[in-house]
Write a protein that holds these residues in place. Sequence first.
Motif, PDB file in Angstrom:
ATOM      1  N   LYS A 153       0.813  -1.214   0.000  1.00  0.00           N
ATOM      2  CA  LYS A 153       0.000   0.000   0.000  1.00  0.00           C
ATOM      3  C   LYS A 153       0.847   1.264   0.000  1.00  0.00           C
ATOM      4  N   GLN A 154       2.011   1.215   0.635  1.00  0.00           N
ATOM      5  CA  GLN A 154       2.902   2.378   0.668  1.00  0.00           C
ATOM      6  C   GLN A 154       4.346   1.903   0.647  1.00  0.00           C
ATOM      7  N   VAL A 155       5.200   2.700   0.014  1.00  0.00           N
ATOM      8  CA  VAL A 155       6.628   2.392  -0.035  1.00  0.00           C
ATOM      9  C   VAL A 155       7.412   3.670   0.244  1.00  0.00           C
ATOM     10  N   TYR A 156       8.420   3.524   1.099  1.00  0.00           N
ATOM     11  CA  TYR A 156       9.312   4.630   1.428  1.00  0.00           C
ATOM     12  C   TYR A 156      10.743   4.149   1.213  1.00  0.00           C
ATOM     13  N   PRO A 157      11.414   4.632   0.166  1.00  0.00           N
ATOM     14  CA  PRO A 157      12.805   4.212  -0.032  1.00  0.00           C
ATOM     15  C   PRO A 157      13.694   4.798   1.060  1.00  0.00           C
ATOM     16  N   GLN A 158      14.633   4.005   1.508  1.00  0.00           N
ATOM     17  CA  GLN A 158      15.567   4.397   2.563  1.00  0.00           C
ATOM     18  C   GLN A 158      16.988   4.383   2.013  1.00  0.00           C
ATOM     19  N   ASP A 159      17.913   4.863   2.823  1.00  0.00           N
ATOM     20  CA  ASP A 159      19.327   4.771   2.455  1.00  0.00           C
ATOM     21  C   ASP A 159      19.753   3.306   2.501  1.00  0.00           C
ATOM     22  N   ASN A 160      20.885   3.029   1.936  1.00  0.00           N
ATOM     23  CA  ASN A 160      21.482   1.687   1.953  1.00  0.00           C
ATOM     24  C   ASN A 160      20.594   0.634   1.290  1.00  0.00           C
ATOM     25  N   TYR A 161      19.827   1.035   0.285  1.00  0.00           N
ATOM     26  CA  TYR A 161      19.026   0.104  -0.526  1.00  0.00           C
ATOM     27  C   TYR A 161      17.996  -0.670   0.293  1.00  0.00           C
ATOM     28  N   LEU A 186       8.010  -0.664   3.916  1.00  0.00           N
ATOM     29  CA  LEU A 186       6.778  -1.010   3.205  1.00  0.00           C
ATOM     30  C   LEU A 186       5.601  -1.130   4.160  1.00  0.00           C
ATOM     31  N   ARG A 187       4.428  -0.676   3.708  1.00  0.00           N
ATOM     32  CA  ARG A 187       3.174  -0.930   4.420  1.00  0.00           C
ATOM     33  C   ARG A 187       2.356  -1.854   3.531  1.00  0.00           C
ATOM     34  N   PHE A 188       1.967  -2.998   4.107  1.00  0.00           N
ATOM     35  CA  PHE A 188       1.251  -4.020   3.357  1.00  0.00           C
ATOM     36  C   PHE A 188      -0.260  -3.912   3.567  1.00  0.00           C
ATOM     37  N   SER A 189      -0.997  -4.599   2.721  1.00  0.00           N
ATOM     38  CA  SER A 189      -2.460  -4.598   2.809  1.00  0.00           C
ATOM     39  C   SER A 189      -2.952  -5.224   4.106  1.00  0.00           C
ATOM     40  N   THR A 190      -2.092  -5.942   4.801  1.00  0.00           N
ATOM     41  CA  THR A 190      -2.435  -6.530   6.095  1.00  0.00           C
ATOM     42  C   THR A 190      -2.391  -5.496   7.213  1.00  0.00           C
ATOM     43  N   GLY A 191      -1.854  -4.304   6.896  1.00  0.00           N
ATOM     44  CA  GLY A 191      -1.671  -3.263   7.897  1.00  0.00           C
ATOM     45  C   GLY A 191      -0.285  -3.293   8.517  1.00  0.00           C
ATOM     46  N   GLU A 192       0.458  -4.357   8.255  1.00  0.00           N
ATOM     47  CA  GLU A 192       1.801  -4.480   8.818  1.00  0.00           C
ATOM     48  C   GLU A 192       2.798  -3.621   8.052  1.00  0.00           C
TER      49      GLU A 192
END
Length: 95
Positions: free
Chosen positions: A20-28, A32-38
Amino acid sequence: MYEQNGIVYADNPSPLITIKQVYPQDNYKLHLRFSTGEEKKVDLSSFLDEKVFKPLQDINLFKSVYIDYGTVVWRNGTIDIAPEYLYDIGVPVTV
């Protein structure tokens, strides 16, 4: 019990996991936010020597990640990773 493609299964179907959501971070890494809410973090640095993922060594390209049809993609969809796999290898994010 359920039937799928003419096969009867004794358990319940697994829910479809999408991102549902992705946030790129440093160091590759991806947050991630999944459809399960996790929420999970995934370290993709070990993938970058594989031919298909080599272009992601460019950190600017890596950070251009976006979601398409419930999974993360790069380069107009030419590079992607299955959300179920990311879910399996991800480390839960604790607040």
